[in-house]
Write a protein that holds these residues in place. Structure first.
Motif, PDB file in Angstrom:
ATOM      1  N   SER A  37       1.325  -6.251 -10.356  1.00 16.58           N
ATOM      2  CA  SER A  37       2.023  -7.529 -10.507  1.00 16.58           C
ATOM      3  C   SER A  37       3.207  -7.674  -9.553  1.00 16.58           C
ATOM      4  O   SER A  37       3.656  -8.795  -9.278  1.00 16.58           O
ATOM      5  N   THR A  38       3.718  -6.554  -9.036  1.00 15.27           N
ATOM      6  CA  THR A  38       4.872  -6.618  -8.133  1.00 15.27           C
ATOM      7  C   THR A  38       4.487  -7.079  -6.738  1.00 15.27           C
ATOM      8  O   THR A  38       5.337  -7.542  -5.974  1.00 15.27           O
ATOM      9  N   ASN A  39       3.208  -6.894  -6.380  1.00 13.51           N
ATOM     10  CA  ASN A  39       2.707  -7.175  -5.032  1.00 13.51           C
ATOM     11  C   ASN A  39       3.412  -6.319  -3.971  1.00 13.51           C
ATOM     12  O   ASN A  39       3.466  -6.676  -2.800  1.00 13.51           O
ATOM     13  N   ILE A  40       3.962  -5.166  -4.397  1.00 10.89           N
ATOM     14  CA  ILE A  40       4.572  -4.205  -3.463  1.00 10.89           C
ATOM     15  C   ILE A  40       3.485  -3.223  -3.049  1.00 10.89           C
ATOM     16  O   ILE A  40       3.054  -2.387  -3.845  1.00 10.89           O
ATOM     17  N   LYS A  41       3.030  -3.322  -1.799  1.00  5.19           N
ATOM     18  CA  LYS A  41       1.872  -2.554  -1.357  1.00  5.19           C
ATOM     19  C   LYS A  41       2.206  -1.422  -0.402  1.00  5.19           C
ATOM     20  O   LYS A  41       1.348  -0.600  -0.091  1.00  5.19           O
ATOM     21  N   ASN A  42       3.440  -1.390   0.091  1.00  4.15           N
ATOM     22  CA  ASN A  42       3.829  -0.336   1.026  1.00  4.15           C
ATOM     23  C   ASN A  42       5.355  -0.236   1.043  1.00  4.15           C
ATOM     24  O   ASN A  42       6.049  -0.978   0.334  1.00  4.15           O
ATOM     25  N   VAL A  60       1.260   1.764 -15.430  1.00  3.81           N
ATOM     26  CA  VAL A  60      -0.058   1.112 -15.501  1.00  3.81           C
ATOM     27  C   VAL A  60       0.013  -0.101 -16.419  1.00  3.81           C
ATOM     28  O   VAL A  60      -0.603  -1.139 -16.166  1.00  3.81           O
ATOM     29  N   GLY A  61       0.824   0.019 -17.488  1.00  2.00           N
ATOM     30  CA  GLY A  61       0.960  -1.095 -18.429  1.00  2.00           C
ATOM     31  C   GLY A  61       1.947  -2.155 -17.999  1.00  2.00           C
ATOM     32  O   GLY A  61       2.065  -3.194 -18.660  1.00  2.00           O
ATOM     33  N   GLY A  62       2.685  -1.899 -16.913  1.00  3.40           N
ATOM     34  CA  GLY A  62       3.628  -2.883 -16.405  1.00  3.40           C
ATOM     35  C   GLY A  62       4.998  -2.842 -17.051  1.00  3.40           C
ATOM     36  O   GLY A  62       5.829  -3.715 -16.799  1.00  3.40           O
ATOM     37  N   GLN A  63       5.283  -1.812 -17.870  1.00  2.86           N
ATOM     38  CA  GLN A  63       6.605  -1.705 -18.495  1.00  2.86           C
ATOM     39  C   GLN A  63       7.688  -1.308 -17.489  1.00  2.86           C
ATOM     40  O   GLN A  63       8.862  -1.647 -17.660  1.00  2.86           O
ATOM     41  N   VAL A  64       7.309  -0.552 -16.457  1.00  4.01           N
ATOM     42  CA  VAL A  64       8.193  -0.285 -15.316  1.00  4.01           C
ATOM     43  C   VAL A  64       7.441  -0.691 -14.054  1.00  4.01           C
ATOM     44  O   VAL A  64       6.210  -0.624 -14.004  1.00  4.01           O
ATOM     45  N   GLN A  65       8.200  -1.125 -13.029  1.00  4.02           N
ATOM     46  CA  GLN A  65       7.528  -1.607 -11.819  1.00  4.02           C
ATOM     47  C   GLN A  65       6.971  -0.482 -10.961  1.00  4.02           C
ATOM     48  O   GLN A  65       5.936  -0.636 -10.303  1.00  4.02           O
ATOM     49  N   GLY A 105      -7.307  -0.543  -8.600  1.00  3.23           N
ATOM     50  CA  GLY A 105      -6.466  -1.661  -8.204  1.00  3.23           C
ATOM     51  C   GLY A 105      -5.335  -1.978  -9.167  1.00  3.23           C
ATOM     52  O   GLY A 105      -4.578  -2.933  -8.953  1.00  3.23           O
ATOM     53  N   LYS A 106      -5.204  -1.178 -10.236  1.00  3.07           N
ATOM     54  CA  LYS A 106      -4.111  -1.412 -11.188  1.00  3.07           C
ATOM     55  C   LYS A 106      -2.753  -1.060 -10.583  1.00  3.07           C
ATOM     56  O   LYS A 106      -1.724  -1.622 -10.970  1.00  3.07           O
ATOM     57  N   LEU A 107      -2.768  -0.107  -9.637  1.00  2.00           N
ATOM     58  CA  LEU A 107      -1.540   0.299  -8.970  1.00  2.00           C
ATOM     59  C   LEU A 107      -1.718   0.208  -7.465  1.00  2.00           C
ATOM     60  O   LEU A 107      -2.836   0.369  -6.948  1.00  2.00           O
TER      61      LEU A 107
END
Length: 324
Positions: free
Chosen positions: A134-139, A196-201, A217-219
């Motif tokens: 969800s963050t869209n941080i890929k690198n 994985v659950g999105g509780q931390v980015q 693709g979850k992370l």
């Protein structure tokens, strides 16, 4: 990563292992051997101990028992080995947490350099940083840009305060300028669950734990802590590739014993475990568990311990990392 590359980047020179006199080679072991793992079941140290122990039973014709003695960041089990007779019948399968502990907790009840006999390096696992999809941080570039735009928004899960994973993330922060607050979990598994659950980015974990979730693709894999890419997620670049040089840290695994073990016994153990690690089935099993087998000798392990004790002590001071 090849052993020569791994040790070369640390400035370690290879040294020859002394050959065992025939008498000792013929008489050891004459009874059951115990391998103490100072952590719980299911981790890299435990997996290595059980894989190696099962094969040594066949080679030696003697029982090899794995004894898990978790607690105090590995210190309880390690101290049990330190207090054992130096006859080769009580061994320790440790990892690099051992060299982090003094940097965080100060003086221990044993000296990692003086109170243990280094027998050999066994394997390593890189550390990797991942972000929830969800963050869209890929690198790393995305992470730096996100942090600049949201300097107080980022949290990252680690395997605990003062763990190697925590240290690597603090080094990444120092070198990149990223701002992120550590959420220190009691172990890697709950940190993985929450990212994985999105509780931390973000989460900084042993790379083998992250790899399956990169595939689904979850992370997103932001970076790997070693100089070479990791075999289980080769699509994720190293931090060094992304400009953070030098940055080469791993969770390493090693076999040790009490101080002043007979050199002949050390040489026998080293030679036989080398044979085990060279077996294709063992290589495949360890690779599947995310552990890259190594076979560095005791002299190389001794140098690595010295180097890492200094590296982690310096980083603890610069990042102000202290025990909770």
């Amino acid at each position: 990563m090849k052993l020569r590359t791994f040790l070369g980047l640390l400035g370690l020179a290879a040294s020859a292992q002394l050959a065992a006199p025939v008498a000792w080679a013929d008489t050891y072991p004459s009874r059951a051997v115990r391998i103490i793992v100072p952590y719980g079941t299911g981790g890299g140290s435990d997996i290595l101990a059980r894989q190696i122990g099962a094969r040594l039973q066949t080679i030696w014709g003697q029982g090899v028992a794995v004894d898990n003695r978790a607690g105090a960041s590995g210190n309880i089990g390690t101290e049990a080995v330190v207090r054992s007779p130096a006859d080769g019948y009580t061994l320790l399968l440790q990892n690099s947490t051992m060299v982090v502990n003094p940097a965080v907790a100060g003086k221990l009840n044993y000296d990692p350099e003086k109170d243990l006999t280094p027998i050999m390096l066994l394997g390593l696992t890189p550390i990797a940083l991942a972000a929830h999809q969800s963050t869209n941080i890929k690198n790393l570039k995305d992470l730096v840009e996100y942090s600049k735009a949201n300097p107080t928004a980022l949290n990252y899960g680690s395997c605990g305060v003062g763990t190697p994973q925590h240290f690597v993330m603090e080094l990444v922060k120092q070198k990149s300028g990223v701002k992120a607050t550590n959420v220190g979990y009691k172990g890697c598994a709950p940190a993985l669950t929450d990212v994985v659950g999105g509780q931390v980015q973000l989460a900084i974990l042993s790379a083998n734990l992250i790899a399956p979730h990169i595939k689904t693709g979850k992370l997103y894999g932001i970076g790997v802590s070693t100089a070479s890419r990791y075999q289980l997620m080769p699509q994720v670049p190293t931090f060094e590739e992304q400009g953070l040089k030098p940055l080469d840290f791993s969770i390493w695994y090693a076999l040790m014993g009490p101080a002043k073990m007979p050199p002949e016994v050390v040489a026998r153990i080293y030679a036989d475990v080398q044979k085990v690690l060279a077996e294709p089935a063992i290589k495949e099993n360890l690779s599947g568990a995310g552990v890259e087998p190594l076979s560095g000798n005791g002299a190389e392990l001794s140098k690595l311990i010295k180097v890492d004790l200094a590296r982690y002590a310096q980083l603890a001071k610069s990042a102000n990392i202290k025990a909770e």
